[in-house]
Design a protein around this motif. Structure first.
Motif, PDB file in Angstrom:
ATOM      1  N   THR A   4      -6.068   4.462   4.175  1.00 26.85           N
ATOM      2  CA  THR A   4      -5.360   3.674   3.171  1.00 26.85           C
ATOM      3  C   THR A   4      -6.341   2.716   2.502  1.00 26.85           C
ATOM      4  N   ILE A   5      -7.172   2.060   3.324  1.00 21.54           N
ATOM      5  CA  ILE A   5      -8.195   1.136   2.810  1.00 21.54           C
ATOM      6  C   ILE A   5      -9.546   1.645   3.296  1.00 21.54           C
ATOM      7  N   THR A  18       0.843  -1.190   0.000  1.00 21.72           N
ATOM      8  CA  THR A  18       0.000   0.000   0.000  1.00 21.72           C
ATOM      9  C   THR A  18       0.887   1.251   0.000  1.00 21.72           C
ATOM     10  N   ALA A  19       0.216   2.406  -0.177  1.00 20.72           N
ATOM     11  CA  ALA A  19       0.940   3.685  -0.166  1.00 20.72           C
ATOM     12  C   ALA A  19       1.609   3.947   1.184  1.00 20.72           C
ATOM     13  N   HIS A  20       1.098   3.277   2.251  1.00 22.31           N
ATOM     14  CA  HIS A  20       1.649   3.549   3.592  1.00 22.31           C
ATOM     15  C   HIS A  20       2.481   2.387   4.126  1.00 22.31           C
ATOM     16  N   GLY A  21       2.806   1.425   3.237  1.00 19.20           N
ATOM     17  CA  GLY A  21       3.650   0.318   3.686  1.00 19.20           C
ATOM     18  C   GLY A  21       3.023  -1.032   3.406  1.00 19.20           C
ATOM     19  N   VAL A  22       3.756  -2.075   3.809  1.00 22.66           N
ATOM     20  CA  VAL A  22       3.413  -3.458   3.487  1.00 22.66           C
ATOM     21  C   VAL A  22       2.699  -4.117   4.671  1.00 22.66           C
ATOM     22  N   ILE A  23       1.766  -5.010   4.365  1.00 21.90           N
ATOM     23  CA  ILE A  23       1.045  -5.764   5.393  1.00 21.90           C
ATOM     24  C   ILE A  23       1.246  -7.249   5.114  1.00 21.90           C
ATOM     25  N   ASP A  24       1.855  -7.983   6.067  1.00 22.10           N
ATOM     26  CA  ASP A  24       2.007  -9.432   5.923  1.00 22.10           C
ATOM     27  C   ASP A  24       0.706 -10.096   6.369  1.00 22.10           C
ATOM     28  N   THR A  25       0.175 -10.978   5.514  1.00 19.04           N
ATOM     29  CA  THR A  25      -1.096 -11.626   5.877  1.00 19.04           C
ATOM     30  C   THR A  25      -0.907 -13.125   6.039  1.00 19.04           C
ATOM     31  N   PRO A  26      -1.712 -13.803   6.878  1.00 15.85           N
ATOM     32  CA  PRO A  26      -2.843 -13.275   7.646  1.00 15.85           C
ATOM     33  C   PRO A  26      -2.399 -12.250   8.685  1.00 15.85           C
ATOM     34  N   THR A  27      -3.232 -11.198   8.845  1.00 14.00           N
ATOM     35  CA  THR A  27      -2.885 -10.085   9.727  1.00 14.00           C
ATOM     36  C   THR A  27      -4.047  -9.765  10.660  1.00 14.00           C
ATOM     37  N   PHE A  28      -3.696  -9.341  11.893  1.00 12.39           N
ATOM     38  CA  PHE A  28      -4.717  -8.847  12.818  1.00 12.39           C
ATOM     39  C   PHE A  28      -4.564  -7.336  12.930  1.00 12.39           C
ATOM     40  N   MET A  29      -5.680  -6.608  12.765  1.00 11.89           N
ATOM     41  CA  MET A  29      -5.663  -5.146  12.736  1.00 11.89           C
ATOM     42  C   MET A  29      -6.261  -4.611  14.024  1.00 11.89           C
ATOM     43  N   GLN A  76       0.846  -4.022  11.783  1.00 15.62           N
ATOM     44  CA  GLN A  76       1.272  -3.271  10.600  1.00 15.62           C
ATOM     45  C   GLN A  76       0.169  -2.381  10.039  1.00 15.62           C
ATOM     46  N   ILE A  77      -1.043  -2.476  10.606  1.00 14.86           N
ATOM     47  CA  ILE A  77      -2.195  -1.719  10.107  1.00 14.86           C
ATOM     48  C   ILE A  77      -3.186  -1.589  11.256  1.00 14.86           C
ATOM     49  N   LEU A  78      -3.813  -0.415  11.360  1.00 12.62           N
ATOM     50  CA  LEU A  78      -4.808  -0.149  12.406  1.00 12.62           C
ATOM     51  C   LEU A  78      -6.157   0.125  11.770  1.00 12.62           C
ATOM     52  N   LEU A  79      -7.196   0.008  12.595  1.00 15.24           N
ATOM     53  CA  LEU A  79      -8.530   0.401  12.159  1.00 15.24           C
ATOM     54  C   LEU A  79      -8.919   1.749  12.717  1.00 15.24           C
ATOM     55  N   GLY A  80      -9.551   2.556  11.888  1.00 14.93           N
ATOM     56  CA  GLY A  80     -10.161   3.807  12.344  1.00 14.93           C
ATOM     57  C   GLY A  80     -11.654   3.683  12.058  1.00 14.93           C
ATOM     58  N   ASN A  81     -12.402   4.752  12.407  1.00 12.99           N
ATOM     59  CA  ASN A  81     -13.835   4.584  12.280  1.00 12.99           C
ATOM     60  C   ASN A  81     -14.544   5.851  11.832  1.00 12.99           C
ATOM     61  N   THR A  82     -15.239   5.736  10.692  1.00 16.19           N
ATOM     62  CA  THR A  82     -15.982   6.870  10.160  1.00 16.19           C
ATOM     63  C   THR A  82     -17.000   7.400  11.166  1.00 16.19           C
ATOM     64  N   TYR A  83     -17.756   6.492  11.783  1.00 20.44           N
ATOM     65  CA  TYR A  83     -18.852   6.917  12.659  1.00 20.44           C
ATOM     66  C   TYR A  83     -18.319   7.760  13.813  1.00 20.44           C
ATOM     67  N   HIS A  84     -17.344   7.224  14.531  1.00 21.72           N
ATOM     68  CA  HIS A  84     -16.868   7.951  15.728  1.00 21.72           C
ATOM     69  C   HIS A  84     -16.221   9.258  15.344  1.00 21.72           C
ATOM     70  N   ASP A 123       2.124   6.125  10.960  1.00 24.00           N
ATOM     71  CA  ASP A 123       2.417   6.370   9.540  1.00 24.00           C
ATOM     72  C   ASP A 123       2.269   5.104   8.687  1.00 24.00           C
ATOM     73  N   LYS A 124       1.790   4.026   9.286  1.00 27.82           N
ATOM     74  CA  LYS A 124       1.559   2.785   8.514  1.00 27.82           C
ATOM     75  C   LYS A 124       0.112   2.787   8.010  1.00 27.82           C
ATOM     76  N   PRO A 125      -0.310   1.712   7.310  1.00 28.57           N
ATOM     77  CA  PRO A 125      -1.683   1.701   6.781  1.00 28.57           C
ATOM     78  C   PRO A 125      -2.756   1.829   7.855  1.00 28.57           C
ATOM     79  N   ILE A 126      -3.855   2.488   7.480  1.00 29.72           N
ATOM     80  CA  ILE A 126      -5.074   2.567   8.305  1.00 29.72           C
ATOM     81  C   ILE A 126      -6.241   2.130   7.442  1.00 29.72           C
ATOM     82  N   LEU A 127      -7.059   1.213   7.975  1.00 33.13           N
ATOM     83  CA  LEU A 127      -8.311   0.819   7.318  1.00 33.13           C
ATOM     84  C   LEU A 127      -9.444   1.450   8.114  1.00 33.13           C
ATOM     85  N   THR A 128     -10.366   2.115   7.438  1.00 34.70           N
ATOM     86  CA  THR A 128     -11.513   2.680   8.167  1.00 34.70           C
ATOM     87  C   THR A 128     -12.786   1.960   7.756  1.00 34.70           C
ATOM     88  N   ASP A 129     -13.629   1.660   8.749  1.00 40.64           N
ATOM     89  CA  ASP A 129     -14.930   1.096   8.438  1.00 40.64           C
ATOM     90  C   ASP A 129     -15.821   2.245   7.969  1.00 40.64           C
TER      91      ASP A 129
END
Ligand SMILES: CNc1nc2c(CCNCC3CCCC3)c3nc(N)[nH]c(=O)c3cc2[nH]1
Length: 372
Positions: free
Chosen positions: A140-141, A22-33, A55-63, A86-92
């Motif tokens: 990122t995602i 990804t633009a913010h770095g690599v994620i080795d899978t299977p991965t827990f976020m 290697q990746i965190l979750l953020g949240n649109t709602y909150h 500064d690594k990948p962030i996935l937002t729901d």
């Protein structure tokens, strides 16, 4: 610049070893976020979350749309800068949280209107607004805006809900701002019905998205029904793209779902239960509130190298919990995140060496080990 790309590196049965670029770095899978709902993994400094192997965190649109607001975060440089990750962030996309947290919700074809659970202000969330918020955050995602079909649902209810989510997926894609190294994931729905999961997968295939999640599970159906559904629904998603199982799960869920072809996971369990004195260990889970720990100077988990396990005793952790000390929640959160990352690393190594079945057997034997 890096284009968003999934590399399938090895397979062992249905289990896959992979890498997401990804633009913010690599994620080795299977991965827990780990989940960082309000722009923080509760009780953790981001550098220490990274130290556990995340290697990746979750953020949240709602909150974040409610507080501090997506436009404000954008003005301040985006979510990565705001929370110093500064690594990948996935937002729901927010729909799931509206249904589980907001008050006075109203769902129409347009989207959902609701009142904030914080201060009662009225909000409107549509596929277009969800995409705009996730773009403002700099995710990122990005997840498509969907409705998580409640469980149980009749086949008719599940079909109507899934079809609306598929129309919303198209609107999400049309509103998504393409950026190199960023991705929009589609969300498969259809509850526990094989024909509906297939219809959902075919609709998503038309959008040709770079990744997908399995939605509508871990909603109270229980582990066996979840596994039975995964047995047929994961293979309906393209094998050359990442597959993310939303909201899962406890350690045995992760092992079973990896063996059914899942690459990405998120769950509040390790962080939330860490704040509630529950520790996951290689020998099973234990609760540090229990008085049996008050004189136990053994480490929490003798196979873990996190600070809680290398610098303190169970007796100390028990003391902190009983005293309501913040450090108790911090150390148990840190440990649980480290344990989850160790579990994922162990599965990645097992898949690479073609011994996932043996890994799963050893995992279950350890969990029933007793005398922890
Ligand atoms: C816990 N079980 C579960 N969670 C689901 C979630 C939420 C996943 N976790 C998001 C993080 C939690 C706080 C910050 C973001 C789901 N989300 C969506 N969009 N759709 C689902 O079908 C969907 C289904 C889910 N099932």
């Amino acid at each position: 610049m890096t284009e968003f790309r999934y590399e399938l590196l090895a397979q062992d049965g249905k289990a896959r070893l992979g890498r997401i670029h990804t633009a913010h770095g690599v994620i080795d899978t299977p991965t827990f976020m780990p989940v960082g709902t309000a722009a923080t993994v509760k009780g953790m400094l981001p550098e220490n979350v990274a130290d556990t192997g995340a290697q990746i965190l979750l953020g949240n649109t709602y909150h974040l749309m409610l507080r501090p607001g997506a436009e404000r975060i954008a003005r301040l440089g985006g979510l990565h800068k705001f929370m110093n990750w500064d690594k990948p962030i996935l937002t729901d996309s927010g729909g799931y949280q509206v249904m589980s947290l907001a008050k006075l919700r109203k769902i129409t074809e347009e989207g959902v209107t609701f009142k904030s659970h914080i201060d009662g202000r009225k909000f409107n969330l549509t596929p277009e607004r969800s995409m705009e918020i996730q773009h403002l955050l700099g995710s990122t995602i990005t997840m498509a805006f969907d409705e998580c079909t409640p469980f149980p649902a009749t086949e008719k209810q599940a079909a109507e809900s899934m079809r609306m989510s598929m129309r919303w997926a198209k609107r999400s894609k049309d509103a998504f701002v393409e950026r190199e190294g960023y991705a929009l994931y589609g969300i498969q729905q259809g509850s526990v019905f094989e024909n509906l999961r297939r219809e959902s997968s075919e609709k998503l295939a038309e959008l040709d998205l770079p990744g997908h999640s399995v939605g509508g599970l871990a909603v109270g159906e229980g582990q066996q029904i979840m596994f039975d559904t995964l047995d047929f629904c994961v293979d309906m998603l393209p094998a050359n793209k990442p597959r993310y199982l939303m909201g899962v799960g406890k350690p045995s869920d992760l092992v079973g779902a990896v063996m059914r072809g899942i690459d990405q996971f998120d769950c509040v369990l390790p962080t939330r239960s860490g704040r509630n004195a529950q520790a996951f260990t290689h020998r099973g889970t234990l609760n540090l509130k229990n008085g049996r720990h008050r004189d136990d100077d053994r480490p929490l988990d003798d196979q873990c190298n996190c600070p809680a396990c290398t610098k303190y005793s169970r007796a100390y952790l028990h003391h902190l919990i009983k005293a309501g000390e913040i450090l108790g929640a911090v150390l148990l959160t840190w440990h649980n995140l480290a344990y989850y990352q160790d579990l994922m690393r162990g599965m990645r190594e097992a898949i690479a060496e073609g011994r996932m079945e043996a890994f799963a057997r050893d995992f279950h034997a350890g969990q029933e080990g007793g005398d922890i």
